[in-house]
Design a protein around this motif. Structure first.
Motif, PDB file in Angstrom:
ATOM      1  N   GLU A  38       0.847  -1.196   0.000  1.00  0.00           N
ATOM      2  CA  GLU A  38       0.000   0.000   0.000  1.00  0.00           C
ATOM      3  C   GLU A  38       0.881   1.244   0.000  1.00  0.00           C
ATOM      4  O   GLU A  38       1.777   1.374   0.835  1.00  0.00           O
ATOM      5  N   ARG A  39       0.597   2.166  -0.931  1.00  0.00           N
ATOM      6  CA  ARG A  39       1.436   3.358  -1.059  1.00  0.00           C
ATOM      7  C   ARG A  39       1.317   4.304   0.132  1.00  0.00           C
ATOM      8  O   ARG A  39       2.275   4.983   0.487  1.00  0.00           O
ATOM      9  N   SER A 130       4.554   1.610   0.569  1.00  0.00           N
ATOM     10  CA  SER A 130       5.173   0.858  -0.526  1.00  0.00           C
ATOM     11  C   SER A 130       4.447   1.184  -1.826  1.00  0.00           C
ATOM     12  O   SER A 130       3.487   0.510  -2.204  1.00  0.00           O
ATOM     13  N   ALA A 131       4.903   2.224  -2.492  1.00  0.00           N
ATOM     14  CA  ALA A 131       4.270   2.663  -3.739  1.00  0.00           C
ATOM     15  C   ALA A 131       4.867   1.912  -4.920  1.00  0.00           C
ATOM     16  O   ALA A 131       6.059   2.051  -5.216  1.00  0.00           O
ATOM     17  N   VAL A 133       5.770   1.263  -8.606  1.00  0.00           N
ATOM     18  CA  VAL A 133       5.995   2.161  -9.739  1.00  0.00           C
ATOM     19  C   VAL A 133       6.232   1.422 -11.048  1.00  0.00           C
ATOM     20  O   VAL A 133       6.183   2.010 -12.122  1.00  0.00           O
ATOM     21  N   THR A 148       9.089  -0.936  -6.212  1.00  0.00           N
ATOM     22  CA  THR A 148       8.474   0.153  -5.460  1.00  0.00           C
ATOM     23  C   THR A 148       9.359   1.393  -5.505  1.00  0.00           C
ATOM     24  O   THR A 148      10.543   1.328  -5.848  1.00  0.00           O
ATOM     25  N   ALA A 149       8.772   2.516  -5.139  1.00  0.00           N
ATOM     26  CA  ALA A 149       9.471   3.798  -5.229  1.00  0.00           C
ATOM     27  C   ALA A 149      10.693   3.855  -4.328  1.00  0.00           C
ATOM     28  O   ALA A 149      11.630   4.616  -4.594  1.00  0.00           O
ATOM     29  N   ASP A 163      -4.774  -0.978  -7.419  1.00  0.00           N
ATOM     30  CA  ASP A 163      -4.167   0.313  -7.077  1.00  0.00           C
ATOM     31  C   ASP A 163      -4.959   1.509  -7.576  1.00  0.00           C
ATOM     32  O   ASP A 163      -4.414   2.589  -7.760  1.00  0.00           O
TER      33      ASP A 163
END
Length: 396
Positions: A38-39, A130-131, A133, A148-149, A163
């Motif tokens: 989950e971002r 935890s986005a 990308v 992730t980013a 998402d």
């Protein structure tokens, strides 16, 4: 990089919304090792409230939380569709919905539903901040991978993309596909204490390009929502003041409900929908669900319910094929794409009628609603037959 196990099937779920959490809970129940990315840094109750329809409750039954959500039902007695002056256009009731579809319409806070789904997951399954990308969808011979980013990388037998409407994963998998488009209206939502005459708030009021709805919650509060035709992207320093300016002269207790909200607690969101369906809801080992796959207007209250359907049908199709992702995901697209496309379009048509602005068109609409309600008391719920009669995929 985290790699999939050779003995236990692994799934990465991207997004801790209702659809993503439902998919994670369903897969975990089937023996998958599940991680939810989950971002956000916290799971927030975005959306304030949600209407869990009979089809959504059946989906939740397969996860084991249907009765927990049914216990939150507060709708009793007759509801009404009204004009801004309070005149009733049509009525329905919670009993009519239960009798027709076998279950009630449960209006709950999103936080309550999210909490119930989180309780079905093992400790440590949810990873906040935890986005995602980038994604490599993999294929029958190799796992899917996400990045992730913050530079982390994961690999899994299955990736479930929940998402949201601006899905980064959808953009990678279908780079040439058009994004969801603006529906022409914006929304405001809030949860407030119930006024003395709470029963009179049940239902919706339709005006000229504006809608106001209010539903009771089991804890004694009221969930209200409002929509209005507005240009895309407008921002409001005080969203409550804007809602009062639009609805302050509508019938009681609408002004009181709006005034009871704190400005900071009024959620404002523009509405977008998937005008052009995706060619598929999967690619490689990645499956899309919910708004990432089929964003819809809120007019049928089906956004969250369709995401729940997606989640449990995906899990059932995988279970029926022994966890064979390459075999299950094409079946998932074949099952879910036609159904959700039909629901998206039906919701858009309903929204278009609710947002009519012309004086003559609105007068004709209201007259037609009154007449049809006299001819058939179930006018308000008959159009939902093919939506709410859904049953989950039978497990082998």
């Amino acid at each position: 990089m985290t790699s999939p196990s050779t003995s236990t099937p692994t799934a990465l779920v991207v997004g801790a919304g209702i659809g993503g959490l439902a998919a994670a809970a369903a897969l975990h129940g089937d023996g998958w090792a599940v991680t939810v990315l989950e971002r956000a840094d916290a799971v927030e109750p975005v959306g304030a409230g949600i209407a869990v329809a009979p089809n959504g409750l059946r989906a939740l039954d397969t996860i084991g939380v249907g009765d927990r959500i049914r216990a939150l039902s507060a709708i009793q007695g007759a509801g009404a569709l009204r004009r801004p002056d309070g005149r009733i256009l049509a009525t329905t009731s919670g009993d009519a919905i239960r009798e027709r579809f076998g279950d009630p319409m449960v209006v709950a806070t999103r936080a309550s539903v999210v909490e119930a789904l989180l309780d079905r997951l093992p400790a440590g399954a949810l990873r906040l901040g935890s986005a995602v990308v980038d994604v490599d969808p993999g294929d029958a011979a190799r796992p899917a991978k996400v990045a992730t980013a913050d530079g982390a990388a994961y690999a899994a037998d299955l990736v479930v993309a929940g998402d949201g409407i601006r899905s980064a994963i959808r953009g990678v998998l279908f780079p040439g596909h058009s994004a969801p488009v603006y529906a022409g209206f914006t929304t405001w939502r809030a949860v407030v204490p119930a006024p003395a005459q709470a029963g009179s708030t049940l239902g919706e009021t339709w005006g000229r390009g504006q809608v106001f709805g209010a539903m009771p919650l089991t804890d004694g509060r009221i969930y209200w929502y409002a929509t209005a035709n507005r240009p895309e992207g407008e921002k409001y320093a005080d969203p409550r003041a804007e809602v009062l300016a639009l609805f302050g002269d509508w019938h009681d207790p609408i002004p009181e409900l709006v005034g009871a909200a704190s400005p900071r607690d009024v959620l404002h969101l523009d509405v977008h929908w998937s005008a052009t369906p995706l060619p598929a809801f999967h690619r490689g080992r990645v499956a899309l669900l919910g708004d990432a796959a089929h964003a819809m207007t809120p007019n049928l209250g089906q956004g969250g319910n369709q995401a729940l359907e997606d989640a449990v049908d995906l899990a059932a199709l995988l279970a029926n094929r022994g966890g064979d992702v390459a075999a299950a995901l094409p079946a998932y697209t074949a099952l879910r794409l036609p159904r959700t496309t039909a629901v998206v379009r039906k919701s858009t048509r309903m929204g278009a009628m609710a947002q009519w602005h012309g004086r003559t068109a609105v007068a004709l609409r209201d007259r037609a609603l009154r007449l049809s309600a006299r001819l058939s008391p179930d006018t308000a719920i008959k159009p939902l037959d093919d939506v709410m009669a859904w049953r989950p995929v039978a497990r082998a």
